[in-house]
Write an enzyme that holds these catalytic residues in place. Structure first.
Site, PDB file in Angstrom:
ATOM      1  N   ARG A  62       0.822  -1.333  -0.076  1.00 42.10           N
ATOM      2  CA  ARG A  62       0.060   0.035  -0.066  1.00 42.10           C
ATOM      3  C   ARG A  62       0.819   1.240  -0.124  1.00 42.10           C
ATOM      4  O   ARG A  62       0.519   2.435  -0.569  1.00 42.10           O
ATOM      5  CB  ARG A  62      -0.854   0.024   1.157  1.00 42.10           C
ATOM      6  CG  ARG A  62      -2.009  -0.836   0.735  1.00 42.10           C
ATOM      7  CD  ARG A  62      -3.002  -0.923   2.216  1.00 42.10           C
ATOM      8  NE  ARG A  62      -2.542  -1.612   3.107  1.00 42.10           N
ATOM      9  CZ  ARG A  62      -3.185  -2.410   3.833  1.00 42.10           C
ATOM     10  NH1 ARG A  62      -4.511  -2.718   3.645  1.00 42.10           N
ATOM     11  NH2 ARG A  62      -2.700  -3.168   4.940  1.00 42.10           N
ATOM     12  N   LYS A 171       0.714 -18.145   6.916  1.00 38.44           N
ATOM     13  CA  LYS A 171      -0.048 -18.562   8.177  1.00 38.44           C
ATOM     14  C   LYS A 171      -0.745 -17.234   8.728  1.00 38.44           C
ATOM     15  O   LYS A 171      -0.074 -15.988   8.489  1.00 38.44           O
ATOM     16  CB  LYS A 171       0.566 -19.288   9.246  1.00 38.44           C
ATOM     17  CG  LYS A 171       1.664 -18.543  10.024  1.00 38.44           C
ATOM     18  CD  LYS A 171       2.252 -19.186  10.960  1.00 38.44           C
ATOM     19  CE  LYS A 171       1.199 -19.119  12.260  1.00 38.44           C
ATOM     20  NZ  LYS A 171       2.101 -18.794  13.484  1.00 38.44           N
ATOM     21  N   HIS A 201       6.323 -22.902   8.083  1.00 37.16           N
ATOM     22  CA  HIS A 201       7.877 -23.059   8.036  1.00 37.16           C
ATOM     23  C   HIS A 201       8.555 -24.162   8.720  1.00 37.16           C
ATOM     24  O   HIS A 201       9.573 -24.348   8.307  1.00 37.16           O
ATOM     25  CB  HIS A 201       8.325 -21.571   8.394  1.00 37.16           C
ATOM     26  CG  HIS A 201       8.561 -21.237   9.712  1.00 37.16           C
ATOM     27  ND1 HIS A 201       7.325 -20.922  10.413  1.00 37.16           N
ATOM     28  CD2 HIS A 201       9.537 -21.346  10.646  1.00 37.16           C
ATOM     29  CE1 HIS A 201       7.809 -20.931  11.748  1.00 37.16           C
ATOM     30  NE2 HIS A 201       9.069 -20.906  11.743  1.00 37.16           N
ATOM     31  N   LYS A 205      12.173 -26.753   7.889  1.00 32.11           N
ATOM     32  CA  LYS A 205      13.351 -26.873   8.613  1.00 32.11           C
ATOM     33  C   LYS A 205      14.010 -28.087   8.372  1.00 32.11           C
ATOM     34  O   LYS A 205      13.491 -29.091   8.059  1.00 32.11           O
ATOM     35  CB  LYS A 205      13.040 -26.605  10.150  1.00 32.11           C
ATOM     36  CG  LYS A 205      12.544 -25.361  10.658  1.00 32.11           C
ATOM     37  CD  LYS A 205      12.131 -25.775  12.282  1.00 32.11           C
ATOM     38  CE  LYS A 205      11.410 -24.303  12.569  1.00 32.11           C
ATOM     39  NZ  LYS A 205      12.293 -23.248  12.809  1.00 32.11           N
ATOM     40  N   GLU A 239       9.510 -22.256  23.484  1.00 30.68           N
ATOM     41  CA  GLU A 239      10.013 -20.916  23.090  1.00 30.68           C
ATOM     42  C   GLU A 239      10.767 -20.073  24.399  1.00 30.68           C
ATOM     43  O   GLU A 239       9.870 -20.254  25.625  1.00 30.68           O
ATOM     44  CB  GLU A 239       9.267 -20.042  22.504  1.00 30.68           C
ATOM     45  CG  GLU A 239       8.830 -20.586  21.096  1.00 30.68           C
ATOM     46  CD  GLU A 239       7.893 -19.726  20.254  1.00 30.68           C
ATOM     47  OE1 GLU A 239       8.659 -18.863  19.593  1.00 30.68           O
ATOM     48  OE2 GLU A 239       6.998 -19.338  20.571  1.00 30.68           O
ATOM     49  N   HIS A 263       2.459 -26.051  13.415  1.00 27.09           N
ATOM     50  CA  HIS A 263       3.572 -26.585  13.546  1.00 27.09           C
ATOM     51  C   HIS A 263       3.709 -27.892  14.387  1.00 27.09           C
ATOM     52  O   HIS A 263       4.340 -28.716  13.856  1.00 27.09           O
ATOM     53  CB  HIS A 263       4.626 -25.446  14.256  1.00 27.09           C
ATOM     54  CG  HIS A 263       4.584 -24.109  13.706  1.00 27.09           C
ATOM     55  ND1 HIS A 263       4.297 -23.824  12.408  1.00 27.09           N
ATOM     56  CD2 HIS A 263       4.883 -22.901  14.342  1.00 27.09           C
ATOM     57  CE1 HIS A 263       4.489 -22.561  12.011  1.00 27.09           C
ATOM     58  NE2 HIS A 263       4.678 -21.996  13.323  1.00 27.09           N
TER      59      HIS A 263
HETATM   60  C1  BG6 Z   1       5.690 -18.547  14.434  1.00 29.59           C
HETATM   61  C2  BG6 Z   1       4.912 -18.046  15.560  1.00 29.59           C
HETATM   62  O1  BG6 Z   1       4.739 -19.033  13.330  1.00 29.59           O
HETATM   63  O2  BG6 Z   1       6.560 -19.254  14.766  1.00 29.59           O
HETATM   64  C3  BG6 Z   1       5.723 -17.328  16.673  1.00 29.59           C
HETATM   65  O3  BG6 Z   1       3.565 -17.143  15.189  1.00 29.59           O
HETATM   66  C4  BG6 Z   1       6.959 -18.400  16.864  1.00 29.59           C
HETATM   67  O4  BG6 Z   1       4.934 -16.875  17.746  1.00 29.59           O
HETATM   68  C5  BG6 Z   1       7.604 -18.869  15.588  1.00 29.59           C
HETATM   69  O5  BG6 Z   1       7.760 -17.687  17.816  1.00 29.59           O
HETATM   70  C6  BG6 Z   1       8.624 -19.743  16.074  1.00 29.59           C
HETATM   71  O6  BG6 Z   1       9.439 -20.123  14.933  1.00 29.59           O
HETATM   72  P1  BG6 Z   1      10.888 -20.745  15.004  1.00 29.59           P
HETATM   73  O7  BG6 Z   1      11.024 -21.026  13.616  1.00 29.59           O
HETATM   74  O8  BG6 Z   1      11.668 -19.791  15.585  1.00 29.59           O
HETATM   75  O9  BG6 Z   1      10.814 -22.053  15.843  1.00 29.59           O
END
Ligand code: BG6
Length: 512
Positions: A62, A171, A201, A205, A239, A263
């Site tokens: 935009r 996503k 994603h 990996k 995390e 995931h």
């Molecule tokens: C994302 C989430 O899809 O994946 C985040 O929205 C998360 O909240 C992230 O931190 C984690 O990805 P990775 O590759 O760092 O494990």
């Protein structure tokens, strides 16, 4: 072939055929993901000579900026976020073919201009160019973009040919079963399923792909991979970070939507699926959908199969951190979970009676993603009489990140004249064996979409199957607000209610 070289036998997971001339159009060109992941991915693919010679990049957004200004934004992104430093010759190859189109996502005329812009590129080149659209915007505009790609004729460009238009969708793919279905319906009215690449994603990996190789390229695992030998499976996606500056998004999402439904379930599907008949995208995805469908509906009540919690203040790495409800942008009455744990039963021949435990959350003591396969204990008859001989269960652990690798816990004899037994760990570490310069997930996924390989993307029915399982949980949690929400101090491995999910089977959570 040197021992450590990658073996190219897994055809479906490593098609090294070249991509046709391609134009990648990024919607959401000024967004965070574009800067952190997409532009660096394109740069590193170019660095590795994996982009087609005729490669073009268009930013669509935009903001009204010039081509030159977008090139600066893009090169800054490489400087800041790429795993390799910016090399001028590599960057110049991309930069010379990088342009920008400004327009609203609901403005059909802007998509007509985009069509024109691509036609001009083709005219100059004297060849047809495969359009690859990357939708990296907030989900509120997904439908408008898809509809306008259809209305402008961009979606059906070269339909039926190898270089037909393709679309990658970021996503979150919906926020429950109904919204995922509605999104699929819009997509299907403009695109064929083979043109659609729903991204997760985690599938890009390296170690997640290795999971398939470990399972199906080693004959020793298959005979053990079932209820006769496996006691339970634990999948942890932990995390260390908190909600960071993303409260606006996270408050609407929560851990179940953000990490588990996508995931974590992908990790589960690859661990539990049957061997596919081939490594083609459809064969692999058919098996993933089958195993997801075999999961029993969850008991959503407190004390059932699911538990949720929010982090309170605590210590991470010796530093005090705030609780979730004190984070900026979070409502003090928030009913959003930052932790979720689930006990699943897969009702099929292979897995009946083997519990699968899943957990994910923010503010764990450290970042770790692992899949732990716990085998049944051996009969205690030989060693059980001696209190020093409490045997550990053999455990095979895929460490997805960080410190990628595979380990196996065995019982071994401590040297000495007495028979004393201790668990010992056999370790395979990626970094030691292969070096540590692993491609980022997005490099792999952008390349796969360019060459038309959907194996590592989510099919429409797969997304819906996973939402079907979790929508009743989300609905129940929503109806409860903060009622039934447990807490855990930041820097701990989760709430006590998560222990009871396992203790009914005499299992306990691992501390990875
Ligand atoms: C994302 C989430 O899809 O994946 C985040 O929205 C998360 O909240 C992230 O931190 C984690 O990805 P990775 O590759 O760092 O494990």
């Amino acid at each position: 072939m040197a021992e450590n070289q990658h073996h190219p036998f897994l055809h479906g997971l490593s098609k090294h055929r070249g991509a046709p001339p391609t134009v990648v159009v990024i919607f959401g060109a000024s967004g965070d993901l574009t800067a952190r992941k997409l532009i660096p991915a394109v740069y590193n693919l170019s660095y590795d000579n994996l982009l087609p010679a005729d490669f073009f990049l268009i930013g669509f957004g935009r903001s009204e900026i010039t081509d030159e200004a977008f090139r600066v934004v893009a090169s800054d992104a490489v400087k800041q976020f790429s795993r390799r430093e910016l090399q001028t010759d590599v960057w110049n190859r991309i930069s010379a073919h990088t342009t920008y189109v400004s327009g609203g996502y609901d403005d059909k005329a802007a998509f007509d201009r985009l069509y024109q812009h691509i036609s001009e590129i083709e005219k100059k080149l004297g060849r047809e160019v495969q359009p690859l659209f990357y939708i990296s915007t907030p989900p509120s505009v997904f439908q408008s973009i898809i509809t306008n790609l259809g209305a402008s004729g961009l979606a059906s460009k070269y339909l039926g040919q190898a270089h037909q238009a393709k679309v990658i969708i970021e996503k979150p793919f919906g926020r429950d079963l109904d919204s995922a279905r509605a999104l699929n319906t819009t997509i299907r009215s403009h695109f064929e399923e083979q043109q659609v690449y729903r991204i997760d994603h985690y599938l890009g990996k390296e170690t997640v792909q290795d999971l398939l190789v470990q399972r199906f390229a080693n004959s020793i695992f298959e005979p053990l991979w079932n209820r006769n030998f496996i006691e339970s499976v634990q999948i942890t996606v932990a995390e260390e970070v908190g909600v960071e500056a993303r409260a606006g998004y996270y408050e609407q999402s929560g851990c179940l939507r953000d990490m588990i439904q996508n995931h974590t379930m992908q990790l589960l599907a690859l661990t539990a699926m049957e061997p596919p008949v081939s490594l083609d995208a459809e064969a692999v995805r058919d098996e993933k959908v089958k195993v997801l469908r075999a999961i029993q509906p969850l008991n959503v009540q407190v004390g059932g199969d699911v538990t949720r919690a929010q982090y309170t203040d605590g210590m991470i790495g010796g530093v005090p951190v705030k609780g979730y409800l004190q984070e900026p942008g979070v409502s003090p009455k928030s009913g959003t979970e930052t932790y979720a744990a689930i006990r699943l039963s897969i009702n099929n021949w292979r897995w009946q009676g083997v519990p699968f435990y899943l957990r994910s959350g923010k503010r764990f003591p450290r970042r770790v993603t692992e899949i732990a396969i716990q085998f049944r204990k051996p009969p205690g008859t030989l060693f059980a009489q001696n209190k020093h001989l409490d045997l550990a269960a053999n455990t095979l652990t895929f460490q997805i990140q960080p410190d990628e690798g595979l380990s196996l816990i065995l019982n071994g004899k401590i040297p000495g004249l007495e028979t004393r037994i201790q668990p010992v760990k056999m370790n395979f570490r990626y970094a030691t064996t292969f070096g540590s310069n692993t491609p980022e997930a997005y490099e792999r996924l952008v390349l796969d979409a360019m060459i038309g390989d959907g194996t590592l993307f989510i099919r429409g029915d797969e997304a819906e199957t996973s939402w079907k399982l979790y929508t009743p949980v989300l609905d129940f949690w929503k109806s409860q607000g903060q009622k039934g929400m447990d807490q855990y101090p930041a820097g701990s491995w989760g709430p006590t209610t998560a222990e009871t999910l396992l203790s009914t089977n005499q299992h306990t959570w691992r501390e990875p």
